[in-house]
Motif scaffolding. Structure first.
Motif, PDB file in Angstrom:
ATOM      1  N   GLY A 162      18.115  59.530  20.579  1.00  0.00           N
ATOM      2  CA  GLY A 162      18.105  60.945  20.955  1.00  0.00           C
ATOM      3  C   GLY A 162      16.759  61.380  21.499  1.00  0.00           C
ATOM      4  N   LEU A 163      15.686  60.891  20.888  1.00  0.00           N
ATOM      5  CA  LEU A 163      14.336  61.214  21.345  1.00  0.00           C
ATOM      6  C   LEU A 163      14.123  60.707  22.774  1.00  0.00           C
ATOM      7  N   LEU A 164      14.538  59.485  23.049  1.00  0.00           N
ATOM      8  CA  LEU A 164      14.402  58.929  24.397  1.00  0.00           C
ATOM      9  C   LEU A 164      15.253  59.707  25.401  1.00  0.00           C
ATOM     10  N   ASP A 165      16.417  60.163  24.970  1.00  0.00           N
ATOM     11  CA  ASP A 165      17.280  60.940  25.858  1.00  0.00           C
ATOM     12  C   ASP A 165      16.642  62.284  26.204  1.00  0.00           C
ATOM     13  N   ARG A 166      16.040  62.918  25.217  1.00  0.00           N
ATOM     14  CA  ARG A 166      15.432  64.244  25.434  1.00  0.00           C
ATOM     15  C   ARG A 166      14.112  64.169  26.188  1.00  0.00           C
ATOM     16  N   HIS A 167      13.309  63.135  25.925  1.00  0.00           N
ATOM     17  CA  HIS A 167      11.944  63.088  26.462  1.00  0.00           C
ATOM     18  C   HIS A 167      11.718  62.012  27.522  1.00  0.00           C
ATOM     19  N   GLY A 168      12.695  61.153  27.736  1.00  0.00           N
ATOM     20  CA  GLY A 168      12.540  60.107  28.739  1.00  0.00           C
ATOM     21  C   GLY A 168      11.748  58.930  28.193  1.00  0.00           C
ATOM     22  N   PRO A 169      11.480  57.958  29.065  1.00  0.00           N
ATOM     23  CA  PRO A 169      10.770  56.753  28.624  1.00  0.00           C
ATOM     24  C   PRO A 169       9.457  57.097  27.921  1.00  0.00           C
ATOM     25  N   SER A 170       9.200  56.399  26.824  1.00  0.00           N
ATOM     26  CA  SER A 170       8.029  56.689  25.996  1.00  0.00           C
ATOM     27  C   SER A 170       7.460  55.402  25.428  1.00  0.00           C
ATOM     28  N   SER A 171       6.196  55.453  25.094  1.00  0.00           N
ATOM     29  CA  SER A 171       5.580  54.318  24.419  1.00  0.00           C
ATOM     30  C   SER A 171       5.968  54.354  22.942  1.00  0.00           C
ATOM     31  N   ILE A 172       5.851  53.225  22.305  1.00  0.00           N
ATOM     32  CA  ILE A 172       6.135  53.164  20.867  1.00  0.00           C
ATOM     33  C   ILE A 172       5.190  54.098  20.120  1.00  0.00           C
ATOM     34  N   SER A 173       3.932  54.138  20.519  1.00  0.00           N
ATOM     35  CA  SER A 173       2.959  55.028  19.864  1.00  0.00           C
ATOM     36  C   SER A 173       3.366  56.487  19.977  1.00  0.00           C
ATOM     37  N   ASP A 174       3.788  56.898  21.177  1.00  0.00           N
ATOM     38  CA  ASP A 174       4.200  58.297  21.374  1.00  0.00           C
ATOM     39  C   ASP A 174       5.436  58.630  20.545  1.00  0.00           C
ATOM     40  N   MET A 175       6.380  57.704  20.507  1.00  0.00           N
ATOM     41  CA  MET A 175       7.598  57.947  19.716  1.00  0.00           C
ATOM     42  C   MET A 175       7.265  58.017  18.232  1.00  0.00           C
ATOM     43  N   ALA A 176       6.408  57.144  17.766  1.00  0.00           N
ATOM     44  CA  ALA A 176       6.014  57.148  16.354  1.00  0.00           C
ATOM     45  C   ALA A 176       5.336  58.468  16.001  1.00  0.00           C
ATOM     46  N   ALA A 177       4.460  58.931  16.872  1.00  0.00           N
ATOM     47  CA  ALA A 177       3.775  60.204  16.611  1.00  0.00           C
ATOM     48  C   ALA A 177       4.765  61.362  16.606  1.00  0.00           C
ATOM     49  N   HIS A 178       5.693  61.347  17.551  1.00  0.00           N
ATOM     50  CA  HIS A 178       6.671  62.435  17.637  1.00  0.00           C
ATOM     51  C   HIS A 178       7.583  62.474  16.414  1.00  0.00           C
ATOM     52  N   ARG A 179       7.959  61.300  15.901  1.00  0.00           N
ATOM     53  CA  ARG A 179       8.856  61.224  14.745  1.00  0.00           C
ATOM     54  C   ARG A 179       8.112  61.197  13.420  1.00  0.00           C
ATOM     55  N   HIS A 180       6.767  61.207  13.481  1.00  0.00           N
ATOM     56  CA  HIS A 180       5.936  61.202  12.265  1.00  0.00           C
ATOM     57  C   HIS A 180       6.201  59.977  11.397  1.00  0.00           C
ATOM     58  N   VAL A 181       6.226  58.822  12.059  1.00  0.00           N
ATOM     59  CA  VAL A 181       6.381  57.554  11.343  1.00  0.00           C
ATOM     60  C   VAL A 181       5.252  56.623  11.774  1.00  0.00           C
ATOM     61  N   LYS A 182       5.079  55.544  11.043  1.00  0.00           N
ATOM     62  CA  LYS A 182       4.048  54.567  11.384  1.00  0.00           C
ATOM     63  C   LYS A 182       4.459  53.779  12.621  1.00  0.00           C
ATOM     64  N   HIS A 183       3.457  53.341  13.369  1.00  0.00           N
ATOM     65  CA  HIS A 183       3.686  52.563  14.583  1.00  0.00           C
ATOM     66  C   HIS A 183       4.544  51.336  14.278  1.00  0.00           C
ATOM     67  N   GLN A 184       4.239  50.646  13.186  1.00  0.00           N
ATOM     68  CA  GLN A 184       4.992  49.442  12.844  1.00  0.00           C
ATOM     69  C   GLN A 184       6.455  49.760  12.562  1.00  0.00           C
ATOM     70  N   SER A 185       6.726  50.878  11.891  1.00  0.00           N
ATOM     71  CA  SER A 185       8.118  51.264  11.625  1.00  0.00           C
ATOM     72  C   SER A 185       8.858  51.504  12.929  1.00  0.00           C
ATOM     73  N   MET A 186       8.214  52.209  13.863  1.00  0.00           N
ATOM     74  CA  MET A 186       8.850  52.483  15.149  1.00  0.00           C
ATOM     75  C   MET A 186       9.043  51.190  15.933  1.00  0.00           C
ATOM     76  N   ARG A 187       8.073  50.285  15.850  1.00  0.00           N
ATOM     77  CA  ARG A 187       8.185  49.001  16.539  1.00  0.00           C
ATOM     78  C   ARG A 187       9.417  48.238  16.058  1.00  0.00           C
ATOM     79  N   LEU A 188       9.672  48.273  14.740  1.00  0.00           N
ATOM     80  CA  LEU A 188      10.841  47.591  14.186  1.00  0.00           C
ATOM     81  C   LEU A 188      12.141  48.236  14.659  1.00  0.00           C
ATOM     82  N   VAL A 189      12.179  49.566  14.697  1.00  0.00           N
ATOM     83  CA  VAL A 189      13.377  50.275  15.172  1.00  0.00           C
ATOM     84  C   VAL A 189      13.649  49.914  16.629  1.00  0.00           C
TER      85      VAL A 189
END
Length: 150
Positions: A46-73
């Motif tokens: 949903g985040l990618l759909d709303r905001h378009g292509p993003s880096s893992i770091s940007d997505m992690a910051a937006h979702r308030h999760v750790k970079h490693q957690s977002m990398r695994l997702v």
């Protein structure tokens, strides 16, 4: 506790709490009833759909999760073919994650299931109730438009 001299703020605060509670309950009930539970993967799609292509770091910051957690997702989504990875045109050292056609289709299917579930319940309401809800949707959209980013 509220200052009694500010009685006019009580209805606004109570309305805010009621809205928060009811909207949260509605979202959970729709997801459960439509059998489209929320997960880190669905939230990321949903985040990618709303905001378009993003880096893992940007997505992690937006979702308030750790970079490693977002990398695994993202790795799980990649394995399922729901996202793609490409070099960032602004910085070739970075990679951007984007929805794939399959990811967009999966997201659209989940949204359709939720809309259909809700439409079935709305069919049992009166025309006046549906009109009131339509007005409320406009107010909620305006609140979102006027909200500070973040």
């Amino acid at each position: 506790m509220l200052n009694p001299r500010h009685e006019d703020s009580l209805p606004t605060e109570q309305l805010a709490e009621d809205l928060r509670r009811v909207i949260g309950n509605l979202v959970r009930e729709v997801r459960s009833g439509a059998q489209t539970p929320s997960s880190a993967q669905s939230q990321t799609l949903g985040l990618l759909d709303r905001h378009g292509p993003s880096s893992i770091s940007d997505m992690a910051a937006h979702r308030h999760v750790k970079h490693q957690s977002m990398r695994l997702v993202v790795a799980q989504l990649e394995q399922q073919g729901l996202v793609t990875r490409a070099a960032d045109p602004g910085d070739a050292r970075k990679q951007l994650i984007a929805l794939s056609a399959a990811g967009r289709a999966a997201l659209a299917q989940d949204r359709l299931q939720r809309s259909d579930w809700l439409a079935l319940r709305l069919a049992h309401s009166s025309a006046a109730e549906r009109q009131t809800l339509a007005g409320a949707v406009q107010i909620l959209e305006r609140l979102l438009t006027n909200a500070a980013p973040g």
